[in-house]
Design a protein around this motif. Sequence first.
Motif, PDB file in Angstrom:
ATOM      1  N   LEU A 142       0.836  -1.206   0.000  1.00  0.00           N
ATOM      2  CA  LEU A 142       0.000   0.000   0.000  1.00  0.00           C
ATOM      3  C   LEU A 142       0.870   1.254   0.000  1.00  0.00           C
ATOM      4  O   LEU A 142       0.578   2.225  -0.708  1.00  0.00           O
ATOM      5  CB  LEU A 142      -0.940   0.008   1.203  1.00  0.00           C
ATOM      6  N   ASP A 143       1.936   1.231   0.795  1.00  0.00           N
ATOM      7  CA  ASP A 143       2.861   2.371   0.819  1.00  0.00           C
ATOM      8  C   ASP A 143       3.439   2.632  -0.563  1.00  0.00           C
ATOM      9  O   ASP A 143       3.577   3.779  -0.986  1.00  0.00           O
ATOM     10  CB  ASP A 143       4.028   2.116   1.782  1.00  0.00           C
ATOM     11  N   LEU A 144       3.776   1.573  -1.277  1.00  0.00           N
ATOM     12  CA  LEU A 144       4.446   1.721  -2.566  1.00  0.00           C
ATOM     13  C   LEU A 144       3.498   2.039  -3.715  1.00  0.00           C
ATOM     14  O   LEU A 144       3.846   2.806  -4.610  1.00  0.00           O
ATOM     15  CB  LEU A 144       5.218   0.435  -2.901  1.00  0.00           C
ATOM     16  N   TYR A 145       2.301   1.431  -3.710  1.00  0.00           N
ATOM     17  CA  TYR A 145       1.499   1.441  -4.929  1.00  0.00           C
ATOM     18  C   TYR A 145       0.109   2.029  -4.803  1.00  0.00           C
ATOM     19  O   TYR A 145      -0.543   2.251  -5.814  1.00  0.00           O
ATOM     20  CB  TYR A 145       1.413   0.024  -5.500  1.00  0.00           C
ATOM     21  N   ALA A 146      -0.399   2.260  -3.609  1.00  0.00           N
ATOM     22  CA  ALA A 146      -1.742   2.833  -3.484  1.00  0.00           C
ATOM     23  C   ALA A 146      -1.695   4.311  -3.845  1.00  0.00           C
ATOM     24  O   ALA A 146      -0.704   4.994  -3.601  1.00  0.00           O
ATOM     25  CB  ALA A 146      -2.268   2.649  -2.058  1.00  0.00           C
ATOM     26  N   PRO A 147      -2.771   4.831  -4.413  1.00  0.00           N
ATOM     27  CA  PRO A 147      -2.812   6.258  -4.726  1.00  0.00           C
ATOM     28  C   PRO A 147      -2.654   7.074  -3.436  1.00  0.00           C
ATOM     29  O   PRO A 147      -3.173   6.696  -2.384  1.00  0.00           O
ATOM     30  CB  PRO A 147      -4.199   6.481  -5.328  1.00  0.00           C
ATOM     31  N   TYR A 148      -1.941   8.172  -3.537  1.00  0.00           N
ATOM     32  CA  TYR A 148      -1.722   9.031  -2.373  1.00  0.00           C
ATOM     33  C   TYR A 148      -3.063   9.464  -1.799  1.00  0.00           C
ATOM     34  O   TYR A 148      -3.980   9.849  -2.535  1.00  0.00           O
ATOM     35  CB  TYR A 148      -0.887  10.263  -2.769  1.00  0.00           C
ATOM     36  N   GLY A 149      -3.202   9.371  -0.478  1.00  0.00           N
ATOM     37  CA  GLY A 149      -4.419   9.804   0.185  1.00  0.00           C
ATOM     38  C   GLY A 149      -5.532   8.778   0.130  1.00  0.00           C
ATOM     39  O   GLY A 149      -6.669   9.092   0.456  1.00  0.00           O
ATOM     40  N   SER A 150      -5.216   7.542  -0.271  1.00  0.00           N
ATOM     41  CA  SER A 150      -6.290   6.543  -0.403  1.00  0.00           C
ATOM     42  C   SER A 150      -6.680   5.948   0.933  1.00  0.00           C
ATOM     43  O   SER A 150      -7.601   5.133   0.987  1.00  0.00           O
ATOM     44  CB  SER A 150      -5.858   5.434  -1.373  1.00  0.00           C
ATOM     45  N   GLY A 151      -5.981   6.321   1.986  1.00  0.00           N
ATOM     46  CA  GLY A 151      -6.378   5.833   3.319  1.00  0.00           C
ATOM     47  C   GLY A 151      -5.429   4.783   3.823  1.00  0.00           C
ATOM     48  O   GLY A 151      -4.697   4.166   3.081  1.00  0.00           O
ATOM     49  N   GLY A 152      -5.491   4.580   5.132  1.00  0.00           N
ATOM     50  CA  GLY A 152      -4.622   3.598   5.771  1.00  0.00           C
ATOM     51  C   GLY A 152      -5.321   2.271   5.968  1.00  0.00           C
ATOM     52  O   GLY A 152      -6.425   2.051   5.459  1.00  0.00           O
ATOM     53  N   LEU A 153      -4.682   1.425   6.697  1.00  0.00           N
ATOM     54  CA  LEU A 153      -5.250   0.107   7.007  1.00  0.00           C
ATOM     55  C   LEU A 153      -6.368   0.258   8.020  1.00  0.00           C
ATOM     56  O   LEU A 153      -6.346   1.126   8.864  1.00  0.00           O
ATOM     57  CB  LEU A 153      -4.166  -0.801   7.597  1.00  0.00           C
TER      58      LEU A 153
END
Length: 154
Positions: A142-153
């Motif tokens: 998620l850190d590497l590939y999720a869109p910025y601001g898409s939320g945490g776990l």
Amino acid sequence: MNAPATASMLQSLPAEHRQRLMRFAREVSFPQGTRLFNEGGRADRFWIIRTGTVALDMHVPGRRAAVIETLGHNELIGWSWLFAPHTWHLGAEATTPVRAYEFDATAIRSMCKDDPALGANVAQWVGDVLAHRLHSARTRLLDLYAPYGSGGLR
């Protein structure tokens, strides 16, 4: 290096079971840059790090392998050896010179089958490590590939 979030073999297993496992330990060394295993390879051994660090990585098509976690002193390298079909789910590379205890997976699985209490303790220890590694992999990806601001776990 990440702080160990899972218990080491020393913390997880009763003394009698640790001693039995350590009878199968073989001391090994790996120079920096050595690939211990690759995803999809046969998982026929595992290691406990004595000194040094090992990066666990995951193949990402079209990109460089993503480092999921860095392991150090007293941490288990490899869990795939315990679960059929006994193939590696991640890759591993020594990021510094490494000294470790190496264990033959077939011998340990056989010993666990012959002693259900030992088998249950080893399965619990490795299962705890596995749960931690899966969480680390998800977080790192998620850190590497999720869109910025898409939320945490959650």
